[in-house]
Scaffold this active site. Structure first.
Site, PDB file in Angstrom:
ATOM      1  N   ARG A  60      -2.802   5.046  20.798  1.00 19.81           N
ATOM      2  CA  ARG A  60      -2.246   5.479  19.507  1.00 19.81           C
ATOM      3  C   ARG A  60      -1.136   4.537  19.063  1.00 19.81           C
ATOM      4  O   ARG A  60      -0.888   4.353  17.892  1.00 19.81           O
ATOM      5  CB  ARG A  60      -1.753   6.930  19.575  1.00 19.81           C
ATOM      6  N   TYR A 113      -5.753   4.716  -7.369  1.00 20.39           N
ATOM      7  CA  TYR A 113      -6.868   5.347  -6.659  1.00 20.39           C
ATOM      8  C   TYR A 113      -6.650   6.867  -6.633  1.00 20.39           C
ATOM      9  O   TYR A 113      -5.531   7.349  -6.434  1.00 20.39           O
ATOM     10  CB  TYR A 113      -6.919   4.779  -5.237  1.00 20.39           C
ATOM     11  N   ASP A 185      -1.110  -2.048  -3.776  1.00 21.25           N
ATOM     12  CA  ASP A 185      -2.395  -1.761  -3.146  1.00 21.25           C
ATOM     13  C   ASP A 185      -3.343  -2.866  -3.598  1.00 21.25           C
ATOM     14  O   ASP A 185      -3.774  -2.904  -4.753  1.00 21.25           O
ATOM     15  CB  ASP A 185      -2.885  -0.373  -3.582  1.00 21.25           C
ATOM     16  N   LYS A 210     -13.186  -1.272   2.186  1.00 25.43           N
ATOM     17  CA  LYS A 210     -13.904  -1.804   1.024  1.00 25.43           C
ATOM     18  C   LYS A 210     -14.307  -3.261   1.258  1.00 25.43           C
ATOM     19  O   LYS A 210     -15.051  -3.540   2.170  1.00 25.43           O
ATOM     20  CB  LYS A 210     -13.028  -1.629  -0.212  1.00 25.43           C
TER      21      LYS A 210
END
Ligand SMILES: *Cc1c(COP(=O)(O)O)cnc(C)c1O
Length: 396
Positions: A60, A113, A185, A210
């Site tokens: 993690r 977004y 972004d 993406k």
């Protein structure tokens, strides 16, 4: 336990056996799925935590496949010390919630977004973080939204799905003058078209899902801050809240990166050709592509992005939602799927997906009718792609 049973302990449970090694090495990055890492001593573990030795402890907090992918995206962005997260939204969340707290205020682009907007409108307020949205094509509107307690501006360079181009130079100036962090972004533009750190940004965010990974088979994100102390805060928040990526997905994304420049260039050339085809089609009312002279922000796109015009094309057909539906049904080769950046072309219809929560008046205000489509153009042969669209449009 009897000695007998100890002697028959199955070899499969002995975890210290190293992989067989030789003088040669693999040319492909190995996947390292280990969740835990054993340190040779307590002294060494102290040294690891204190930064005197390098070494992983628990996945993690970091693992080799995430580190390698992050270093590669760092290099593409001209950044240092970025982290990979389990999704693009995890990266957005880590940047916003890792750096802000109760009493702070953030200004977002009004066409961010969808889930980023939702985070701003529905979630941040519950933690005492105030939010406003402003039109990023108008730097003065962004300036007007700034308050004394504003800590960050979050924008995308090219908006989804209307493909408007933000006034990035103007917004960078506003952020600098106000002493506010600028987070970009960069998912749509990618470092191939725009590198935010070269234009005044403090934080860069990606949905690696993406174009960077590029095959619609992983969900990942990336976030980096220019300032090391801010990056440490983002990293700690991401580790504490478990925004961690999986080794296998990092490996797939790293594999995707090798072809990213080729895919980007091919998809962009296809998008330009498809936009021209659509603009000349009698059933098409309007085409939005930042590379075309009829795009409302053409001059700005050219000034910011040069020859890079991207793989996204939006268009509006003559007709209502039923006509739009006929087009989708008539072209099953074009997946009707709400994502972008895949090797294959995908088609989305904002009125029934990303923007379905808005009234049709609100959508009209953003320039989206029921006949409005967004295309994420892939790397197919352009002739085949155009014939698929011809087939779909014939049914309108
Ligand atoms: C898809 C997307 C996101 C969210 O990324 P996920 O990987 O789906 O969580 C954020 N920003 C932009 C611009 C996106 O297109």
């Amino acid at each position: 336990m009897s000695d007998d049973r100890r002697n028959t302990r199955p070899e499969t449970l002995v975890r210290r056996m190293p992989l067989a090694e030789g003088v040669s090495r693999p040319v492909v990055t190995p996947i390292q799925p280990s969740v835990v890492y054993a340190s040779p001593s307590i002294d060494t573990l102290h040294a690891q935590y204190e930064g005197r030795e390098t070494g992983y402890t628990y996945a993690r907090e970091g693992h080799p496949n995430a580190t390698l992918l992050a270093r590669k995206i760092d290099a593409m962005e001209g950044a240092e010390g970025g982290i990979v997260t389990g999704s693009g939204m995890a990266a957005v969340t880590a940047a916003l919630m890792g750096l802000m707290g109760a009493g702070d205020h953030v200004v977002g682009g009004n066409q961010l977004y969808g889930r980023s907007l939702r985070l701003m409108h529905q979630d941040l307020g519950r933690f005492g973080i105030a939010t406003s949205v402003a039109d990023p094509t108008d730097a003065e509107a962004v300036r007007a939204a700034i308050r004394p307690e504003t800590k960050m501006i979050l924008v995308e360079v090219v908006s989804n799905p209307t493909l408007r181009v933000a006034d990035m130079e103007g917004i960078a100036k506003v952020a600098r003058e106000a002493g506010v962090l600028l987070a970009v972004d960069n998912t749509f533009t990618t470092p191939r078209a725009w590198r935010p750190f070269e234009h005044g940004a403090d934080i860069v965010i990606h949905s690696v899902t993406k174009l960077l990974a590029g095959h619609s088979d992983v969900t990942l994100g990336y976030v980096v801050a220019k300032d090391a102390a801010l990056q440490k805060a983002i990293y700690d928040f991401a580790v504490t809240t478990g925004l961690t990526p999986s080794p296998y997905e990092c490996w797939l994304a790293e594999r995707g990166l090798y072809t990213f420049p080729l895919r980007y260039d091919r998809a962009e050339a296809n998008a330009a050709a498809l936009a021209d085809f659509l603009a000349g089609h009698p059933k098409v009312k309007r085409v939005l592509y930042p590379g075309r002279d009829d795009h409302p922000d053409r001059a700005r796109a050219k000034a910011l992005l040069g020859e890079r015009t991207g793989n996204m094309v939006s268009f509006e057909i003559e007709g209502d939602e039923r006509a739009a539906n006929r087009m989708v049904e008539a072209a099953p080769q074009l997946p009707f799927a709400p994502t972008l950046g895949d090797v294959g072309t995908t088609l989305s219809h904002p009125a029934s997906s990303s923007h379905r929560a808005l009234t049709s008046e609100a959508r009209a205000e953003l320039g989206m009718s029921d006949g409005f489509f967004r295309v994420s153009v892939g790397i197919e042969e352009i002739d085949l792609l155009i014939s698929d669209f011809e087939q779909g449009l014939a049914a309108v």
